[in-house]
Scaffold this motif. Structure first.
Motif, short mmCIF file in Angstrom:
data_model
loop_
_atom_site.label_atom_id
_atom_site.label_comp_id
_atom_site.label_asym_id
_atom_site.label_seq_id
_atom_site.Cartn_x
_atom_site.Cartn_y
_atom_site.Cartn_z
N THR A 15 34.26 4.15 7.76
CA THR A 15 35.57 4.95 7.76
C THR A 15 36.67 3.87 7.87
O THR A 15 37.78 3.99 7.50
N ASP A 56 33.73 7.75 6.02
CA ASP A 56 34.88 8.51 5.43
C ASP A 56 36.25 7.50 5.35
O ASP A 56 37.00 7.99 6.14
N ARG A 81 39.46 9.67 5.16
CA ARG A 81 40.12 10.32 6.59
C ARG A 81 40.45 9.12 7.32
O ARG A 81 41.54 9.29 8.08
#
Length: 321
Positions: free
Chosen positions: A216, A190, A193
């Motif tokens: 991420t 992600d 985020r």
């Protein structure tokens, strides 16, 4: 006599073909799949080396979610693969179930110990490797503040955070250390985020941010680049993602474990049970600062090597909690 000779030649050729049959290796990649420039890419690198140097055949799958892990593991076992590799702690229960059902199949479990006779468990001292990059962060922070972005909060990822904080504070006990975990439905893939979490830490003063969050982390690096601070990569060499922004990467040499395990199997000498890979064993470490030698500077790099030597010889012991 001629018939006997032809028959014997046929047998020899059949045996030779059988002997030359390549090992079949199947790997279930962790969440995020290939292209994470991290954990999965490192494991895949080991497979490529094994294919080129040992002549093995391999297949990989990229599950959409951990719920699919057991299904893919069983598919490999059903197909009688010589080695089935599970990458990541999220597969622990799936491997335990499948390996119990297929005692004749060899399994490699990366990141967790599973006490079964047909499972080799490779566990890393992520806290030691994280300590080393924490030292770099401590030497490079100008705001006396560093940050950590993790994926899922659990004992394994906490080892990265704890080691990193100890390394930074070994340089200067007054250094502040922020930590945040991505969570969400896909914590290891992600980037959006990850970037948000990093921008939040930067707003609090952190100017060196380390991540242990798979894909991420690409968002972590992007945020650091955008705001003109430093990032530290993880698992694979991420220094080239943003040269000069990424000070170094904490290498978790999954590729070495994958290759060595396949080699052991090929030589009929696979070592099941638990093997622990720390800095001393070459299991974890840092990159060679290809893009940041001048940025960090000779004096600080010498200080880093001095501290690293103390860790290797046991003068420094990293607490994992």
């Amino acid at each position: 006599m001629r018939k006997i000779v032809v028959f014997m030649v046929s047998i020899i050729m059949t045996i030779s073909l059988f002997a030359a049959k390549p090992l079949k290796v199947g790997i279930v990649l962790s969440t995020g799949g290939l292209g994470d420039k991290s954990f999965n890419d490192s494991a895949y690198k080991g497979l490529i080396k094994a294919k080129e140097e040992l002549g093995v055949d391999f297949k990989y799958v990229e599950p959409a979610s951990p719920a699919e892990d057991e299904e893919f593991l069983r598919e490999y076992a059903d197909a009688n693969y010589d080695l089935v590799i599970a990458t990541g702690f999220q597969m622990t229960e799936a491997v335990r179930a499948v390996a119990s059902d297929y005692p004749e199949i060899n399994f490699l479990m990366v990141d967790t110990f599973i006490d079964l006779p047909n499972v080799k468990s490779a566990v890393f001292r992520e806290d030691e490797g994280s300590f080393l990059v924490g030292v770099i962060a401590g030497l490079m922070t100008k705001n006396n503040s560093v940050g950590f972005v993790g994926g899922m909060e659990n004992p394994l990822i906490k080892k990265f955070e704890v080691g990193f904080r100890q390394g930074a504070q070994y340089v200067d006990p007054t250094i502040k250390s922020f930590a945040v975990y991505t969570t969400g439905s896909n914590p290891f893939n992600d980037p959006v985020r990850g970037k948000e979490n990093t921008l939040s830490q930067i707003s609090q003063g952190a100017d060196v941010i380390y991540h242990a969050s798979g894909g991420t982390g690409l968002g972590v690096i992007a945020a650091a680049k955008e705001k003109g601070v430093y990032a530290i990569g993880v698992d694979s060499d991420q220094d080239a993602v943003e040269p000069g922004t990424v000070l170094t990467s904490m290498l978790k040499n999954v590729d070495v474990v994958v290759y060595e395990t396949i080699k052991e199997l090929k030589e009929n000498n696979i070592k099941t049970g638990l093997t622990i890979y720390g800095v001393k064993e070459g299991g974890v470490g840092t990159t060679n600062f290809e893009f940041t030698k001048d940025i960090i500077g000779k004096e600080k790099l010498e200080k880093f090597e001095e501290i690293k030597a103390k860790l290797v010889n046991g003068e420094i012991v990293v607490e994992s909690k």
